[in-house]
Write a protein that holds these residues in place. Sequence first.
Motif, mmCIF file in Angstrom:
data_model
loop_
_atom_site.group_PDB
_atom_site.id
_atom_site.type_symbol
_atom_site.label_atom_id
_atom_site.label_comp_id
_atom_site.label_asym_id
_atom_site.label_seq_id
_atom_site.Cartn_x
_atom_site.Cartn_y
_atom_site.Cartn_z
ATOM 1 N N UNK A 129 -95.408 -42.400 -57.179
ATOM 2 C CA UNK A 129 -96.476 -43.213 -56.612
ATOM 3 C C UNK A 129 -97.604 -42.298 -56.165
ATOM 4 N N UNK A 130 -98.804 -42.859 -56.055
ATOM 5 C CA UNK A 130 -99.941 -42.053 -55.674
ATOM 6 C C UNK A 130 -100.542 -41.358 -56.879
ATOM 7 N N UNK A 131 -101.515 -40.487 -56.622
ATOM 8 C CA UNK A 131 -102.219 -39.799 -57.695
ATOM 9 C C UNK A 131 -102.425 -38.345 -57.331
ATOM 10 N N UNK A 132 -102.190 -37.464 -58.294
ATOM 11 C CA UNK A 132 -102.335 -36.020 -58.081
ATOM 12 C C UNK A 132 -103.525 -35.483 -58.848
ATOM 13 N N UNK A 133 -104.085 -34.377 -58.346
ATOM 14 C CA UNK A 133 -105.156 -33.673 -59.030
ATOM 15 C C UNK A 133 -104.957 -32.178 -58.780
ATOM 16 N N UNK A 134 -105.232 -31.365 -59.776
ATOM 17 C CA UNK A 134 -105.139 -29.915 -59.629
ATOM 18 C C UNK A 134 -106.410 -29.424 -58.949
ATOM 19 N N UNK A 135 -106.269 -28.751 -57.817
ATOM 20 C CA UNK A 135 -107.433 -28.296 -57.068
ATOM 21 C C UNK A 135 -107.686 -26.795 -57.200
ATOM 22 N N UNK A 136 -106.684 -26.042 -57.566
ATOM 23 C CA UNK A 136 -106.852 -24.596 -57.651
ATOM 24 C C UNK A 136 -105.961 -24.036 -58.742
ATOM 25 N N UNK A 137 -106.495 -23.115 -59.511
ATOM 26 C CA UNK A 137 -105.710 -22.414 -60.537
ATOM 27 C C UNK A 137 -106.132 -20.951 -60.526
ATOM 28 N N UNK A 138 -105.219 -20.067 -60.148
ATOM 29 C CA UNK A 138 -105.510 -18.645 -59.978
ATOM 30 C C UNK A 138 -104.611 -17.824 -60.892
ATOM 31 N N UNK A 139 -105.186 -16.777 -61.457
ATOM 32 C CA UNK A 139 -104.403 -15.854 -62.277
ATOM 33 C C UNK A 139 -104.639 -14.441 -61.770
ATOM 34 N N UNK A 140 -103.572 -13.734 -61.435
ATOM 35 C CA UNK A 140 -103.668 -12.349 -60.971
ATOM 36 C C UNK A 140 -102.859 -11.449 -61.893
ATOM 37 N N UNK A 141 -103.373 -10.263 -62.118
ATOM 38 C CA UNK A 141 -102.705 -9.358 -63.041
ATOM 39 C C UNK A 141 -102.852 -7.924 -62.579
ATOM 40 N N UNK A 142 -101.813 -7.125 -62.816
ATOM 41 C CA UNK A 142 -101.819 -5.705 -62.496
ATOM 42 C C UNK A 142 -101.194 -4.959 -63.661
ATOM 43 N N UNK A 143 -101.763 -3.833 -64.020
ATOM 44 C CA UNK A 143 -101.184 -3.010 -65.073
ATOM 45 C C UNK A 143 -101.302 -1.542 -64.694
ATOM 46 N N UNK A 144 -100.252 -0.773 -64.955
ATOM 47 C CA UNK A 144 -100.234 0.680 -64.783
ATOM 48 C C UNK A 144 -99.765 1.311 -66.087
ATOM 49 N N UNK A 145 -100.577 2.157 -66.670
ATOM 50 C CA UNK A 145 -100.215 2.845 -67.900
ATOM 51 C C UNK A 145 -100.140 4.334 -67.599
ATOM 52 N N UNK A 146 -98.954 4.903 -67.791
ATOM 53 C CA UNK A 146 -98.674 6.299 -67.443
ATOM 54 C C UNK A 146 -98.012 7.037 -68.608
ATOM 55 N N UNK A 147 -97.850 8.314 -68.411
ATOM 56 C CA UNK A 147 -96.946 9.100 -69.254
ATOM 57 C C UNK A 147 -95.523 8.812 -68.804
#
Length: 430
Positions: free
Chosen positions: A356-374
């Motif tokens: 019952x009721x109605x939903x809506x998406x209010x926020x969409x976040x994408x976070x990313x981290x990368x480490x490239x090493x020897x």
Amino acid sequence: MKPISCLFFFFFLIGLHVHCDHLSGHHDDQENDGNSTEHQHPPLAEEQGNKTTKCHKIAPSNADFAFTLYRQIASDGAGKNVFLSPLSISTAFAMLSLGAKSETQTQIHKGLAFNLSEFEDKEIHEGFHHLIHMLNRPNNKAKVNIGNALFIEESLKLQPKFLEDAKTLYDSEGFSSNFQNTAVAEKQINDYVENKTHGKITHVVQNLDPNTLMVLVNYIFFKAFWENPFNTQSIREEDFFVNANTTVKVNMMFQRNYYKFLHDDNLNCSVVEIPYKGDASALFILPDEGKMQHVEAGLVKEHLSKWEKTFKYAEVRLYIPKFSLSTSYDVKDLLQRLGVTHVFGHDADLSGIVEEGKLVVTKAIHKAVVDVHETGTEAAAVTVMTMVGVSAFTSPPPVFRFNRPFLFLICDKKTYSILFFGKVMNPTEK
């Protein structure tokens, strides 16, 4: 010295808020469906035979989405580093579409690059189901963990079918949350994300709205060792040419070894494939001088299959900088530009999620981290270099020096999936 590997971490968050009707009451099955429900994966052996093609069928669409999304992000700042997991975003929205109806569902599928004349809704979800299980295969030396979770307000009554499909098709865990107590809810979600990303992403959720009813999380974790590790003793400080006016100092890794490589005369770039131990590899793409925008505009999935067929395999001199990137994106804005608008506004139809009721998406976040090493001082690096050096007497090997802005992709070879997509404009900017 302790070996160092490449680590990739992603987080995707959708906050769902009540749109009009107040939701009250308590789901009869909330204790079972809302608290943690670790879903058992069926054995991969049960998904062999003709089912192995299911994840391959959605791979072209996922690749199209990856390149389209990358171009959207790159267009916002030509001089910025880029790093994301398009697969994390597409998986999260595909799972959300389980509860979407009518035009809301159609927009999501089209935004994810699924041609609805070629795909049935069932095929999309079964494709992601198989892809999740293939990526999580335990025998892969290139470790990939991908998963989903729903954090559900205690009073919210979810459609039983949505819960069951989320668990069955997307292996989603479910947690009961009290968003009225935002501090406790934030800690619950942040602790979950920190655990799933092995401590690399912390305190990602802040200032939650107490009207939040559900938070959807998708995470992907990748850890792999180079098949031919770089020798720490070969690292030298060198110049990296960010642009005509800016030069920075970087720690440049070097290796002389055999790799697949080519120069694409039409796209105006050089490509080197660097394999990981296991079923993953990285494609490092170096545009010719002044051709970054040309490469970004023209790069499509067809290039990947063409390169695989035309790669040369020979000894090369390879120079790649060590770098670490951390990024954050507003996915809501990105997807709205791709035509996914209803789910974020008054026209949202997510009636397949709630009773019952109605939903809506209010926020969409994408976070990313990368480490490239020897990978430290493994003997394999020295042994490989010695073997290579012995064979090079007739002519000098080609040189690939990534000392100016470049692109890179991390691919899972079993599922034909682009796991990660990045651009390094300045490796000294975190």
